[in-house]
Write a protein that holds these residues in place. Sequence first.
Motif, PDB file in Angstrom:
ATOM      1  N   GLY A  24      -2.325 -12.704  11.694  1.00  0.00           N
ATOM      2  CA  GLY A  24      -2.585 -12.062  12.977  1.00  0.00           C
ATOM      3  C   GLY A  24      -3.479 -10.851  12.777  1.00  0.00           C
ATOM      4  O   GLY A  24      -4.548 -10.956  12.172  1.00  0.00           O
ATOM      5  N   GLN A  25      -3.014  -9.716  13.258  1.00  0.00           N
ATOM      6  CA  GLN A  25      -3.803  -8.481  13.139  1.00  0.00           C
ATOM      7  C   GLN A  25      -3.391  -7.629  11.953  1.00  0.00           C
ATOM      8  O   GLN A  25      -3.851  -6.500  11.815  1.00  0.00           O
ATOM      9  N   LEU A  26      -2.554  -8.163  11.079  1.00  0.00           N
ATOM     10  CA  LEU A  26      -2.125  -7.411   9.903  1.00  0.00           C
ATOM     11  C   LEU A  26      -2.723  -8.013   8.644  1.00  0.00           C
ATOM     12  O   LEU A  26      -2.807  -9.236   8.497  1.00  0.00           O
ATOM     13  N   LEU A  27      -3.115  -7.140   7.743  1.00  0.00           N
ATOM     14  CA  LEU A  27      -3.633  -7.537   6.436  1.00  0.00           C
ATOM     15  C   LEU A  27      -2.684  -6.986   5.380  1.00  0.00           C
ATOM     16  O   LEU A  27      -2.468  -5.768   5.312  1.00  0.00           O
ATOM     17  N   PHE A  28      -2.109  -7.880   4.579  1.00  0.00           N
ATOM     18  CA  PHE A  28      -1.178  -7.492   3.525  1.00  0.00           C
ATOM     19  C   PHE A  28      -1.886  -7.623   2.186  1.00  0.00           C
ATOM     20  O   PHE A  28      -2.318  -8.723   1.819  1.00  0.00           O
ATOM     21  N   LEU A  29      -2.030  -6.520   1.463  1.00  0.00           N
ATOM     22  CA  LEU A  29      -2.632  -6.558   0.137  1.00  0.00           C
ATOM     23  C   LEU A  29      -1.535  -6.776  -0.894  1.00  0.00           C
ATOM     24  O   LEU A  29      -0.468  -6.154  -0.813  1.00  0.00           O
ATOM     25  N   SER A  30      -1.804  -7.662  -1.851  1.00  0.00           N
ATOM     26  CA  SER A  30      -0.903  -7.794  -2.989  1.00  0.00           C
ATOM     27  C   SER A  30      -0.986  -6.505  -3.797  1.00  0.00           C
ATOM     28  O   SER A  30      -1.902  -5.701  -3.595  1.00  0.00           O
ATOM     29  N   GLY A  31      -0.067  -6.305  -4.719  1.00  0.00           N
ATOM     30  CA  GLY A  31      -0.121  -5.113  -5.552  1.00  0.00           C
ATOM     31  C   GLY A  31      -1.471  -4.989  -6.235  1.00  0.00           C
ATOM     32  O   GLY A  31      -1.980  -5.953  -6.803  1.00  0.00           O
ATOM     33  N   VAL A  32      -2.067  -3.804  -6.140  1.00  0.00           N
ATOM     34  CA  VAL A  32      -3.394  -3.547  -6.704  1.00  0.00           C
ATOM     35  C   VAL A  32      -3.251  -2.501  -7.799  1.00  0.00           C
ATOM     36  O   VAL A  32      -2.698  -1.425  -7.577  1.00  0.00           O
ATOM     37  N   GLY A  33      -3.760  -2.833  -8.980  1.00  0.00           N
ATOM     38  CA  GLY A  33      -3.716  -1.912 -10.107  1.00  0.00           C
ATOM     39  C   GLY A  33      -5.097  -1.351 -10.411  1.00  0.00           C
ATOM     40  O   GLY A  33      -6.075  -1.668  -9.732  1.00  0.00           O
ATOM     41  N   PRO A  34      -5.193  -0.556 -11.466  1.00  0.00           N
ATOM     42  CA  PRO A  34      -6.447   0.135 -11.775  1.00  0.00           C
ATOM     43  C   PRO A  34      -7.370  -0.554 -12.780  1.00  0.00           C
ATOM     44  O   PRO A  34      -8.272   0.081 -13.318  1.00  0.00           O
ATOM     45  N   ARG A  35      -7.194  -1.862 -13.011  1.00  0.00           N
ATOM     46  CA  ARG A  35      -8.127  -2.512 -13.936  1.00  0.00           C
ATOM     47  C   ARG A  35      -9.527  -2.547 -13.327  1.00  0.00           C
ATOM     48  O   ARG A  35      -9.679  -2.631 -12.113  1.00  0.00           O
ATOM     49  N   GLU A  36     -10.531  -2.514 -14.173  1.00  0.00           N
ATOM     50  CA  GLU A  36     -11.912  -2.608 -13.704  1.00  0.00           C
ATOM     51  C   GLU A  36     -12.217  -4.062 -13.318  1.00  0.00           C
ATOM     52  O   GLU A  36     -11.829  -4.985 -14.037  1.00  0.00           O
ATOM     53  N   PRO A  37     -12.898  -4.278 -12.190  1.00  0.00           N
ATOM     54  CA  PRO A  37     -13.230  -5.647 -11.782  1.00  0.00           C
ATOM     55  C   PRO A  37     -14.019  -6.383 -12.864  1.00  0.00           C
ATOM     56  O   PRO A  37     -14.894  -5.819 -13.509  1.00  0.00           O
ATOM     57  N   GLY A  38     -13.661  -7.655 -13.073  1.00  0.00           N
ATOM     58  CA  GLY A  38     -14.368  -8.483 -14.046  1.00  0.00           C
ATOM     59  C   GLY A  38     -13.946  -8.265 -15.482  1.00  0.00           C
ATOM     60  O   GLY A  38     -14.459  -8.920 -16.389  1.00  0.00           O
ATOM     61  N   THR A  39     -13.012  -7.347 -15.718  1.00  0.00           N
ATOM     62  CA  THR A  39     -12.559  -7.062 -17.083  1.00  0.00           C
ATOM     63  C   THR A  39     -11.041  -6.867 -17.074  1.00  0.00           C
ATOM     64  O   THR A  39     -10.408  -6.902 -16.032  1.00  0.00           O
ATOM     65  N   HIS A  40     -10.520  -6.608 -18.231  1.00  0.00           N
ATOM     66  CA  HIS A  40      -9.115  -6.215 -18.333  1.00  0.00           C
ATOM     67  C   HIS A  40      -9.011  -4.747 -18.737  1.00  0.00           C
ATOM     68  O   HIS A  40      -7.938  -4.282 -19.108  1.00  0.00           O
ATOM     69  N   VAL A  41     -10.120  -4.026 -18.651  1.00  0.00           N
ATOM     70  CA  VAL A  41     -10.156  -2.619 -19.047  1.00  0.00           C
ATOM     71  C   VAL A  41      -9.394  -1.775 -18.027  1.00  0.00           C
ATOM     72  O   VAL A  41      -9.600  -1.891 -16.817  1.00  0.00           O
ATOM     73  N   ILE A  42      -8.531  -0.921 -18.535  1.00  0.00           N
ATOM     74  CA  ILE A  42      -7.788   0.018 -17.701  1.00  0.00           C
ATOM     75  C   ILE A  42      -8.337   1.406 -18.012  1.00  0.00           C
ATOM     76  O   ILE A  42      -8.175   1.897 -19.131  1.00  0.00           O
ATOM     77  N   PRO A  43      -9.039   2.012 -17.052  1.00  0.00           N
ATOM     78  CA  PRO A  43      -9.657   3.310 -17.303  1.00  0.00           C
ATOM     79  C   PRO A  43      -8.657   4.345 -17.796  1.00  0.00           C
ATOM     80  O   PRO A  43      -7.550   4.449 -17.275  1.00  0.00           O
ATOM     81  N   GLY A  44      -9.056   5.074 -18.815  1.00  0.00           N
ATOM     82  CA  GLY A  44      -8.231   6.157 -19.331  1.00  0.00           C
ATOM     83  C   GLY A  44      -7.167   5.763 -20.326  1.00  0.00           C
ATOM     84  O   GLY A  44      -6.511   6.632 -20.899  1.00  0.00           O
ATOM     85  N   ASN A  45      -6.967   4.472 -20.576  1.00  0.00           N
ATOM     86  CA  ASN A  45      -5.968   4.069 -21.568  1.00  0.00           C
ATOM     87  C   ASN A  45      -6.542   4.223 -22.969  1.00  0.00           C
ATOM     88  O   ASN A  45      -7.681   3.840 -23.222  1.00  0.00           O
ATOM     89  N   VAL A  46      -5.738   4.774 -23.866  1.00  0.00           N
ATOM     90  CA  VAL A  46      -6.118   4.930 -25.272  1.00  0.00           C
ATOM     91  C   VAL A  46      -5.083   4.171 -26.099  1.00  0.00           C
ATOM     92  O   VAL A  46      -3.871   4.387 -25.953  1.00  0.00           O
ATOM     93  N   HIS A  47      -5.578   3.260 -26.955  1.00  0.00           N
ATOM     94  CA  HIS A  47      -4.694   2.421 -27.777  1.00  0.00           C
ATOM     95  C   HIS A  47      -4.922   2.717 -29.260  1.00  0.00           C
ATOM     96  O   HIS A  47      -6.007   3.117 -29.669  1.00  0.00           O
ATOM     97  N   ASP A  48      -3.894   2.459 -30.059  1.00  0.00           N
ATOM     98  CA  ASP A  48      -4.072   2.594 -31.506  1.00  0.00           C
ATOM     99  C   ASP A  48      -4.680   1.290 -32.054  1.00  0.00           C
ATOM    100  O   ASP A  48      -4.960   0.357 -31.298  1.00  0.00           O
TER     101      ASP A  48
END
Length: 141
Positions: A24-48
């Motif tokens: 109808g007139q409602l739009l429900f977004l699924s959970g949205v996270g901070p990954r960069e589009p087209g990648t699995h990169v998460i800005p600001g994450n630092v890994h060993d």
Amino acid sequence: MSDIVRTDAAPAPVGAYPHARRVGQLLFLSGVGPREPGTHVIPGNVHDADGRLLSYDIEAQCRQVFANVRAVLEASGARWQDLVDITVFLTDMTRDFASYNRIYAECFAGVDACRTTVGITALPTPIAIELKCVAALLPQA
């Protein structure tokens, strides 16, 4: 009547669900996270060297997740100002709420959506923030 929304302008969902669904007139977004589009990169994450998360930058993640929400809205034919309800999940409320709240106020100026912020212990990927949004849209022609 409902319309399913999928877009390459936002990161691919991490499960079997669409980016959004219009009912109808409602739009429900699924959970949205901070990954960069087209990648699995998460800005600001630092890994060993073994891939374990050492630290993250909540400000970088906030800015990216807000950009991803905007991309899903635009792909759905909606605008930022159409948001009416936003649920925010933070994995470290004590550490991150003040920074998140400041960036939220900056990015959502002029948007009078209701908001709930919930502290949780984990999300499905190594992210510190996720948004669940609802927008109210004009009737489809």
